[in-house]
Design a protein around this motif. Structure first.
Motif, PDB file in Angstrom:
ATOM      1  N   ALA A  22       0.838  -1.199   0.000  1.00 44.21           N
ATOM      2  CA  ALA A  22       0.000   0.000   0.000  1.00 44.21           C
ATOM      3  C   ALA A  22       0.870   1.246   0.000  1.00 44.21           C
ATOM      4  O   ALA A  22       2.063   1.191   0.320  1.00 44.21           O
ATOM      5  CB  ALA A  22      -0.909  -0.003   1.233  1.00 44.21           C
ATOM      6  N   ASP A  23       0.262   2.385  -0.334  1.00 45.37           N
ATOM      7  CA  ASP A  23       0.991   3.652  -0.325  1.00 45.37           C
ATOM      8  C   ASP A  23       1.680   3.863   1.019  1.00 45.37           C
ATOM      9  O   ASP A  23       1.093   3.621   2.073  1.00 45.37           O
ATOM     10  CB  ASP A  23       0.037   4.816  -0.598  1.00 45.37           C
ATOM     11  N   GLY A  24       2.935   4.282   0.951  1.00 47.80           N
ATOM     12  CA  GLY A  24       3.721   4.533   2.155  1.00 47.80           C
ATOM     13  C   GLY A  24       4.503   3.329   2.633  1.00 47.80           C
ATOM     14  O   GLY A  24       5.393   3.451   3.474  1.00 47.80           O
ATOM     15  N   ASP A  25       4.187   2.150   2.111  1.00 45.13           N
ATOM     16  CA  ASP A  25       4.913   0.934   2.497  1.00 45.13           C
ATOM     17  C   ASP A  25       6.191   0.796   1.672  1.00 45.13           C
ATOM     18  O   ASP A  25       6.269   1.264   0.540  1.00 45.13           O
ATOM     19  CB  ASP A  25       4.047  -0.307   2.295  1.00 45.13           C
ATOM     20  N   THR A  26       7.170   0.112   2.253  1.00 45.84           N
ATOM     21  CA  THR A  26       8.450  -0.123   1.581  1.00 45.84           C
ATOM     22  C   THR A  26       8.485  -1.526   1.001  1.00 45.84           C
ATOM     23  O   THR A  26       8.076  -2.482   1.657  1.00 45.84           O
ATOM     24  CB  THR A  26       9.609   0.060   2.578  1.00 45.84           C
TER      25      THR A  26
END
Length: 180
Positions: free
Chosen positions: A68-72
């Motif tokens: 998801a957005d913000g995950d690495t």
């Protein structure tokens, strides 16, 4: 948020294993920066020739995709030498491409490139760490080797890459000898 590099203890352990596996034989090769972004310094010493894309196989995966957005996420890249013994000296040159946009992925600031000699059928790996998010809808990963002006293109299927100040929120590690 910048892509987080591997923890120092993991890098230190990998470095120690690398030094043990390589035996420090000092073979090297010459060349210039790779053409995919110039991340490598391209400097090498000794008699070994630089690895070239025409004589290696480059593959990605299996990846730890950012969900998801913000995950690495982490995408391992394996370079297997299919020709004569050659040398990787410097960082891989990596670019992410989406449509008409192509952006350089910088080397991980905490990593140090080491010269690796690859006999035939031996592999080296590096990891692209990225943050998922709105920014670059990448569809291709362009990879160059230090000392070779060419690039190879691989499909990127790991989602959009976040941008920070117009640059990808991503980094690449140094090459490491694969296996034991």
């Amino acid at each position: 948020m910048r892509a987080r590099p591997l923890p120092f203890t993991v890098l230190a352990l990998a470095g120690a294993l690398f030094l043990t596996a390589c035996g420090g034989d000092g073979d090297g090769g010459g060349g210039s920066d790779g053409g995919a972004g110039g991340a490598g310094d391209g400097k090498a010493s000794g008699a070994g020739a630089a690895c070239v894309l025409a004589e290696v196989k480059v593959e990605t995966g299996p990846a730890a995709e950012a969900p998801a957005d913000g995950d690495t996420g982490n995408v391992p890249v394996t370079v297997t030498n299919e020709g004569e013994e050659c040398v990787l000296d410097g960082f891989p040159a990596v670019r992410l491409k989406g449509g008409d946009t192509s952006l350089t992925v910088p080397a991980d600031e905490a990593a140090a490139a080491q010269e690796l000699t690859l006999p035939k059928d031996v592999a080296a790996t590096f990891t692209l760490t990225y943050v998922r998010g709105a920014g670059l809808d990448a569809d291709n990963l362009l990879i160059g080797l230090p000392g070779d002006d060419g690039t190879t293109s691989l499909a990127w299927s790991y989602g959009p890459v976040a941008l920070v100040d117009g640059e990808p929120d991503a980094s690449v590690s140094a090459f490491q000898q694969a296996g034991d």
